[in-house]
Write a protein that holds these residues in place. Structure first.
Motif, PDB file in Angstrom:
ATOM      1  N   LYS A 642      44.942  56.557   7.563  1.00 22.31           N
ATOM      2  CA  LYS A 642      45.822  57.598   7.036  1.00 22.31           C
ATOM      3  C   LYS A 642      46.770  57.029   5.981  1.00 22.31           C
ATOM      4  O   LYS A 642      47.307  57.754   5.149  1.00 22.31           O
ATOM      5  CB  LYS A 642      46.617  58.226   8.184  1.00 22.31           C
ATOM      6  N   ASN A 643      47.013  55.721   6.044  1.00 23.60           N
ATOM      7  CA  ASN A 643      47.857  55.053   5.043  1.00 23.60           C
ATOM      8  C   ASN A 643      47.008  54.308   4.006  1.00 23.60           C
ATOM      9  O   ASN A 643      47.455  53.327   3.401  1.00 23.60           O
ATOM     10  CB  ASN A 643      48.810  54.086   5.757  1.00 23.60           C
ATOM     11  N   LYS A 644      45.726  54.728   3.864  1.00 25.70           N
ATOM     12  CA  LYS A 644      44.816  54.241   2.826  1.00 25.70           C
ATOM     13  C   LYS A 644      44.515  52.748   2.963  1.00 25.70           C
ATOM     14  O   LYS A 644      44.379  52.012   1.990  1.00 25.70           O
ATOM     15  CB  LYS A 644      45.377  54.538   1.429  1.00 25.70           C
ATOM     16  N   VAL A 645      44.417  52.301   4.215  1.00 24.90           N
ATOM     17  CA  VAL A 645      44.019  50.922   4.503  1.00 24.90           C
ATOM     18  C   VAL A 645      42.510  50.892   4.688  1.00 24.90           C
ATOM     19  O   VAL A 645      41.919  51.806   5.265  1.00 24.90           O
ATOM     20  CB  VAL A 645      44.718  50.398   5.772  1.00 24.90           C
ATOM     21  N   ILE A 646      41.863  49.817   4.205  1.00 26.88           N
ATOM     22  CA  ILE A 646      40.410  49.625   4.405  1.00 26.88           C
ATOM     23  C   ILE A 646      40.251  48.844   5.704  1.00 26.88           C
ATOM     24  O   ILE A 646      40.712  47.706   5.824  1.00 26.88           O
ATOM     25  CB  ILE A 646      39.786  48.867   3.230  1.00 26.88           C
ATOM     26  N   CYS A 647      39.606  49.463   6.705  1.00 29.07           N
ATOM     27  CA  CYS A 647      39.517  48.848   8.039  1.00 29.07           C
ATOM     28  C   CYS A 647      38.097  48.381   8.332  1.00 29.07           C
ATOM     29  O   CYS A 647      37.107  49.009   7.932  1.00 29.07           O
ATOM     30  CB  CYS A 647      39.951  49.834   9.126  1.00 29.07           C
ATOM     31  N   ASP A 648      38.002  47.278   9.060  1.00 29.53           N
ATOM     32  CA  ASP A 648      36.742  46.816   9.632  1.00 29.53           C
ATOM     33  C   ASP A 648      37.012  46.521  11.102  1.00 29.53           C
ATOM     34  O   ASP A 648      38.141  46.188  11.484  1.00 29.53           O
ATOM     35  CB  ASP A 648      36.252  45.557   8.913  1.00 29.53           C
ATOM     36  N   VAL A 649      35.968  46.638  11.951  1.00 24.53           N
ATOM     37  CA  VAL A 649      36.149  46.504  13.391  1.00 24.53           C
ATOM     38  C   VAL A 649      35.216  45.423  13.932  1.00 24.53           C
ATOM     39  O   VAL A 649      34.050  45.341  13.529  1.00 24.53           O
ATOM     40  CB  VAL A 649      35.870  47.837  14.119  1.00 24.53           C
ATOM     41  N   ALA A 650      35.743  44.592  14.851  1.00 23.64           N
ATOM     42  CA  ALA A 650      34.933  43.610  15.585  1.00 23.64           C
ATOM     43  C   ALA A 650      35.106  43.898  17.073  1.00 23.64           C
ATOM     44  O   ALA A 650      36.229  44.007  17.571  1.00 23.64           O
ATOM     45  CB  ALA A 650      35.394  42.184  15.254  1.00 23.64           C
ATOM     46  N   ASP A 651      33.955  44.026  17.791  1.00 23.30           N
ATOM     47  CA  ASP A 651      34.005  44.389  19.209  1.00 23.30           C
ATOM     48  C   ASP A 651      34.426  43.239  20.110  1.00 23.30           C
ATOM     49  O   ASP A 651      34.796  43.455  21.261  1.00 23.30           O
ATOM     50  CB  ASP A 651      32.627  44.903  19.676  1.00 23.30           C
ATOM     51  N   ASN A 652      34.329  41.999  19.622  1.00 25.03           N
ATOM     52  CA  ASN A 652      34.730  40.865  20.455  1.00 25.03           C
ATOM     53  C   ASN A 652      35.144  39.689  19.567  1.00 25.03           C
ATOM     54  O   ASN A 652      35.031  39.745  18.329  1.00 25.03           O
ATOM     55  CB  ASN A 652      33.604  40.448  21.411  1.00 25.03           C
ATOM     56  N   GLY A 653      35.595  38.610  20.194  1.00 21.57           N
ATOM     57  CA  GLY A 653      36.110  37.463  19.463  1.00 21.57           C
ATOM     58  C   GLY A 653      35.059  36.746  18.642  1.00 21.57           C
ATOM     59  O   GLY A 653      35.340  36.273  17.537  1.00 21.57           O
ATOM     60  N   THR A 654      33.847  36.655  19.133  1.00 14.12           N
ATOM     61  CA  THR A 654      32.772  35.947  18.424  1.00 14.12           C
ATOM     62  C   THR A 654      32.443  36.643  17.097  1.00 14.12           C
ATOM     63  O   THR A 654      32.314  36.000  16.043  1.00 14.12           O
ATOM     64  CB  THR A 654      31.511  35.880  19.306  1.00 14.12           C
ATOM     65  N   ILE A 655      32.331  37.997  17.154  1.00 13.98           N
ATOM     66  CA  ILE A 655      32.054  38.767  15.930  1.00 13.98           C
ATOM     67  C   ILE A 655      33.208  38.612  14.950  1.00 13.98           C
ATOM     68  O   ILE A 655      33.005  38.493  13.724  1.00 13.98           O
ATOM     69  CB  ILE A 655      31.817  40.250  16.276  1.00 13.98           C
ATOM     70  N   ALA A 656      34.442  38.603  15.476  1.00 14.51           N
ATOM     71  CA  ALA A 656      35.626  38.481  14.616  1.00 14.51           C
ATOM     72  C   ALA A 656      35.603  37.167  13.830  1.00 14.51           C
ATOM     73  O   ALA A 656      35.892  37.127  12.632  1.00 14.51           O
ATOM     74  CB  ALA A 656      36.891  38.563  15.463  1.00 14.51           C
ATOM     75  N   ILE A 657      35.225  36.062  14.497  1.00 23.96           N
ATOM     76  CA  ILE A 657      35.177  34.748  13.837  1.00 23.96           C
ATOM     77  C   ILE A 657      34.176  34.774  12.687  1.00 23.96           C
ATOM     78  O   ILE A 657      34.457  34.310  11.573  1.00 23.96           O
ATOM     79  CB  ILE A 657      34.832  33.640  14.860  1.00 23.96           C
ATOM     80  N   ASP A 658      32.981  35.351  12.942  1.00 21.73           N
ATOM     81  CA  ASP A 658      31.940  35.424  11.899  1.00 21.73           C
ATOM     82  C   ASP A 658      32.415  36.277  10.711  1.00 21.73           C
ATOM     83  O   ASP A 658      32.178  35.918   9.542  1.00 21.73           O
ATOM     84  CB  ASP A 658      30.657  36.031  12.491  1.00 21.73           C
ATOM     85  N   LYS A 659      33.067  37.399  10.986  1.00 21.02           N
ATOM     86  CA  LYS A 659      33.499  38.291   9.899  1.00 21.02           C
ATOM     87  C   LYS A 659      34.581  37.638   9.045  1.00 21.02           C
ATOM     88  O   LYS A 659      34.594  37.797   7.819  1.00 21.02           O
ATOM     89  CB  LYS A 659      34.001  39.616  10.479  1.00 21.02           C
ATOM     90  N   VAL A 660      35.497  36.899   9.676  1.00 17.73           N
ATOM     91  CA  VAL A 660      36.560  36.228   8.909  1.00 17.73           C
ATOM     92  C   VAL A 660      35.972  35.115   8.046  1.00 17.73           C
ATOM     93  O   VAL A 660      36.424  34.877   6.921  1.00 17.73           O
ATOM     94  CB  VAL A 660      37.652  35.689   9.856  1.00 17.73           C
ATOM     95  N   LYS A 661      34.919  34.428   8.546  1.00 17.57           N
ATOM     96  CA  LYS A 661      34.265  33.361   7.765  1.00 17.57           C
ATOM     97  C   LYS A 661      33.588  33.920   6.517  1.00 17.57           C
ATOM     98  O   LYS A 661      33.589  33.287   5.453  1.00 17.57           O
ATOM     99  CB  LYS A 661      33.220  32.647   8.636  1.00 17.57           C
ATOM    100  N   ASN A 662      32.995  35.117   6.636  1.00 20.96           N
ATOM    101  CA  ASN A 662      32.143  35.646   5.564  1.00 20.96           C
ATOM    102  C   ASN A 662      32.798  36.751   4.733  1.00 20.96           C
ATOM    103  O   ASN A 662      32.185  37.257   3.793  1.00 20.96           O
ATOM    104  CB  ASN A 662      30.842  36.190   6.182  1.00 20.96           C
ATOM    105  N   ASN A 663      34.031  37.163   5.048  1.00 22.39           N
ATOM    106  CA  ASN A 663      34.681  38.251   4.316  1.00 22.39           C
ATOM    107  C   ASN A 663      36.160  37.920   4.087  1.00 22.39           C
ATOM    108  O   ASN A 663      36.742  37.077   4.776  1.00 22.39           O
ATOM    109  CB  ASN A 663      34.595  39.568   5.105  1.00 22.39           C
ATOM    110  N   HIS A 664      36.727  38.644   3.136  1.00 20.90           N
ATOM    111  CA  HIS A 664      38.161  38.491   2.876  1.00 20.90           C
ATOM    112  C   HIS A 664      38.925  39.609   3.585  1.00 20.90           C
ATOM    113  O   HIS A 664      38.590  40.788   3.474  1.00 20.90           O
ATOM    114  CB  HIS A 664      38.451  38.560   1.372  1.00 20.90           C
ATOM    115  N   PHE A 665      39.964  39.233   4.329  1.00 18.43           N
ATOM    116  CA  PHE A 665      40.844  40.198   4.978  1.00 18.43           C
ATOM    117  C   PHE A 665      42.288  39.816   4.663  1.00 18.43           C
ATOM    118  O   PHE A 665      42.641  38.633   4.567  1.00 18.43           O
ATOM    119  CB  PHE A 665      40.639  40.209   6.511  1.00 18.43           C
ATOM    120  N   ASP A 666      43.143  40.848   4.563  1.00 23.00           N
ATOM    121  CA  ASP A 666      44.567  40.601   4.315  1.00 23.00           C
ATOM    122  C   ASP A 666      45.346  40.386   5.608  1.00 23.00           C
ATOM    123  O   ASP A 666      46.419  39.783   5.588  1.00 23.00           O
ATOM    124  CB  ASP A 666      45.177  41.786   3.554  1.00 23.00           C
ATOM    125  N   LEU A 667      44.806  40.877   6.735  1.00 20.53           N
ATOM    126  CA  LEU A 667      45.524  40.757   8.016  1.00 20.53           C
ATOM    127  C   LEU A 667      44.550  41.042   9.154  1.00 20.53           C
ATOM    128  O   LEU A 667      43.589  41.806   8.982  1.00 20.53           O
ATOM    129  CB  LEU A 667      46.704  41.741   8.051  1.00 20.53           C
TER     130      LEU A 667
END
Length: 743
Positions: A642-667
């Motif tokens: 609603k505040n025009k943020v681009i969101c991505d979701v990880a269902d668990n910690g392992t997926i989160a680690i892979d996504k941070v390695k391969n993508n850019h996130f601000d927070l």
């Protein structure tokens, strides 16, 4: 011939049947006789007529052996054990009761076994083995609950209360058990146990210094004992009355009851002495008795002659022996009392150490339970408050908006209740520690008032804030505890003040070098508190009255938390109030001054500008939501989008680690409890290859116990679920702004 054989067979069967019926009838009569003998033996024991009791028990055991009745043999041993317990022969009592229990277990006699467990608990109590005594009481209770035997459950409660008197000196808990026992025994005709119950209720009230109640209980016990000739209870009851009147400073009454006790004791002794003499006569026979009497007659004649010569000498000798005997008895009693006191002191020290260890274990278990239940309660609350927030922003109708506001209020109220109970538990368990840091007090109080503004507006109440400008701008103390105290006190005033005014006044009382002493005052013109309730208002779950509770609701925990927090800060709360005219709460606190008021003024303005962030900074930013709960994923994502943020979701910690390695996130918003690796473990792995990205824990755990663990493992901040949207956006904006400035 065949008919004749059938007739003979029929006659033979009838003969066996009649013989069997005769045998059964005979066994029933013997059983009835045994039952009567055991009942008589119990009655004799309670009246301290031990000779009759022994004869009746001997007869019952002999009859039980004739029909090989194991149940009655075991029950006879249990009653005989009770006799030796009353006579203080615990060795014989223990042997007999263990033998009874062994037989009752073997034959599966549950009722008899419960009776024996109860008797054994009393024996173990006398021996000072309190742990085993509690265990056997519980065993008896299980059986009586199974059979729904209310009278015996009452006896279990009575004996548990007696154990608490002897072991823990926990007189209030003991009195509670005695009151439960009284309820169970209300409909019973068991006069002895009612007398015993009132006697021990008197003991508990005596220890609690409730002398009038103790006297009432003792008189009731004594009346029942006198009506039923219960010798032991008569002696004990008179002694108890003597002790009560001694504590009431009425020596004449105390002495009178003590004399009654000794008179009854002597009569019981004489009764049993006479019985022993009769037993001796039956053993030696009439001839031996006649010879003895003749011999005594001759001796008396000779003594009469000697007595005339030595009368004065005899009187003096008797007087001297009496005096020496009394002195010896007094010394013996004093030595015994001293030895018993030393033994009791040593035993109590051991028991206190054990009780302390058990209390620490219970406290740890309680803390672990609360930590678990907090997470389980906060997680569904997050869904309730989050969805309510989303629905309120989707232009609901006025009718829907009213319902949603009610739902929002209920969710916030439930969260407040959970937090209050947890805070109170931690304070009572001494698990709350002071976390000192530097802060601006005026700004801290302003934040509290902003948080409470909506509640005040809904009540039509105006808040007036007066802050002494001479107070230093930067103080050192525990800002979290200060906020918690003010939130509870101001929130309490808002709750009980409709269309009125609340004044918050903070003044400097004194300053000595760097030590600053401040006075706080929270005053309102609301409902007020009656004089009768003012002392109790700071206790747990207490409010001004039932009418106030019904009108305004609440749990009555806020003021209790304030009192405990101020005690932790070496201060105390004071209350002035008049019903219908309002209340005034005051307290004083000590801080360390780090800067003067003037030095920090400009700095605070700059700091406020920096933190007055706009949600515009969130537009176009990429945020990773690490959350296993699908509902929570959806709520967090919708709020951000609603505040025009681009969101991505990880269902668990392992997926989160892979996504941070391969993508850019601000927070990253990281949940803690997830399947596989936890949020803490995932953060540790991410920090190995990316130290710059802000990671905020978005979690339902209890924070005050785990802050250090979060920060040490790489988290930048923590947002507890369920959260307020203002706090949620404020923290996200702050870290996004800081990162944008650094870039």
């Amino acid at each position: 011939m065949k008919n004749l054989n059938l007739s003979l067979l029929f006659c033979l069967i009838c003969s066996f049947a009649f013989a069997y019926q005769g045998q059964v009838k005979n066994e029933d009569e013997v059983s009835e006789k045994i039952h009567q003998l055991l009942s008589d033996a119990e009655s004799s024991i309670l009246r301290y007529n031990f000779d009759n009791a022994m004869k009746e028990l001997d007869s019952s055991i002999a009859l039980a052996k004739t029909i090989d009745h194991k149940r009655y043999l075991a029950l006879s041993n249990s009653i005989l054990a009770n006799l030796y317990y009353i006579k203080h022969d615990n060795k014989k009592a223990s042997d007999l009761i263990n033998n009874a229990i062994s037989v009752q277990k073997e034959i599966g006699d549950e009722i008899g076994l419960a009776y024996s467990y109860l008797q054994y608990a009393k024996i173990l109590d006398f021996q000072g083995q309190y742990g085993k005594a509690y265990e056997y009481l519980s065993n008896a209770e299980d059986i009586y609950e199974k059979h729904d035997n209310r009278e015996q459950l009452g006896l279990v409660a009575l004996n548990r209360g007696i154990l608490q008197l002897h072991e823990d000196s926990d007189y209030k808990a003991a009195l509670n058990n005695f009151n439960n026992a009284e309820i169970y025994l209300s409909g019973t005709s068991n006069a002895y146990e009612k007398s015993r119950l009132n006697y021990f209720k008197s003991s508990a009230n005596l220890y609690l210094n409730n002398l009038d109640e103790a006297e009432k209980n003792a008189k009731e016990s004594l009346q029942i004992a006198n009506n039923n000739s219960y010798g032991g209870m008569i002696i004990s009851g008179n002694r108890r009355m003597s002790k009560i009147f001694e504590m009431k400073n009425q020596p004449d009454s105390a002495l009178a009851y003590l004399q009654k006790s000794y008179i009854k004791k002597d009569s019981i002794y004489n009764m049993n002495e006479e019985a022993l003499a009769q037993e001796a006569n039956s053993r030696y026979g009439q001839d031996a008795l006649k010879n003895t009497l003749s011999s005594l007659t001759l001796q008396n004649a000779e003594q009469e002659k000697s007595l005339k010569v030595n009368k004065l000498t005899t009187i003096l000798s008797v007087a001297l022996i009496t005096i020496l005997s009394l002195l010896t008895l007094s010394l013996y009693k004093n030595n015994n009392l001293r030895a018993r006191a030393n033994d009791l002191l040593q035993k109590k020290n051991t028991e206190l150490t054990l009780a302390k260890e058990n209390a620490e274990k219970a406290s740890l278990a309680k803390a672990q339970f609360l930590s678990t239940i907090t997470h389980e309660l906060r997680t569904p609350l997050y869904a309730v408050t989050g969805l309510t927030h989303l629905l309120l922003e989707e232009s609901p109708t006025e009718n829907q908006k009213e319902h949603l506001n009610s739902l929002k209020f209920s969710g916030e109220y439930l969260l407040s209740l959970i937090n209050n109970i947890l805070d109170l538990n931690k304070l009572e368990a001494n698990k709350v520690e002071l976390m000192e840091s530097t802060f601006n007090l005026k700004r801290r109080i302003s934040d509290v008032l902003i948080a409470l503004k909506n509640s005040a507006d809904e009540k039509g109440t105006k808040i007036h804030f007066n802050f002494d400008n001479s107070i230093p701008g930067k103080l050192k103390g525990d800002p979290l505890k200060i906020s918690q105290i003010l939130i509870n006190l101001i929130g309490n005033s808002i709750k009980f003040t409709e269309n009125g005014d609340i004044w918050i006044n903070v003044n400097k009382l004194n300053q000595n070098d760097k030590k600053v002493y401040l006075g706080f005052e929270i005053k309102d013109n609301g409902e007020g508190i009656s004089k009768e309730k003012q002392k109790a208002i700071f206790e747990n779950f207490t409010q001004g009255s039932t009418q106030i509770n019904r009108k305004f609701g609440g749990t009555g925990l806020g003021l209790s938390i304030v009192k405990n927090l101020l005690s932790l800060l070496d201060s105390e709360i004071h209350l002035e109030s008049e019903l219908g005219k309002g209340s005034k709460f005051t307290f004083e606190l000590k801080f360390e001054a780090l800067e003067s008021a003037k030095k920090t003024a400009s700095k605070n303005v700059d700091q406020e500008k920096t933190e007055a962030l706009s949600n515009d900074i969130m537009i176009g930013k990429k945020i990773l939501i690490v959350e296993d709960n699908k509902i929570n994923q959806m709520i967090t994502r919708k709020i951000l989008e609603k505040n025009k943020v681009i969101c991505d979701v990880a269902d668990n910690g392992t997926i989160a680690i892979d996504k941070v390695k391969n993508n850019h996130f601000d927070l990253i918003l990281m949940d803690i409890h997830m399947p596989g690796i936890s949020g803490i473990e995932a953060t540790i792995e991410i920090r190995k290859f990316n130290e710059e990205i802000p990671i905020i824990a978005l979690t339902a755990v209890t924070l005050d116990e785990n802050l250090d663990e979060f920060y040490l493992n790489g988290f930048n901040d923590i947002i507890p679920k369920p959260y307020k949207t203002e706090e949620f956006f404020h923290k996200i904006n702050r870290y996004l702004a800081a990162r944008q400035t650094a870039i």
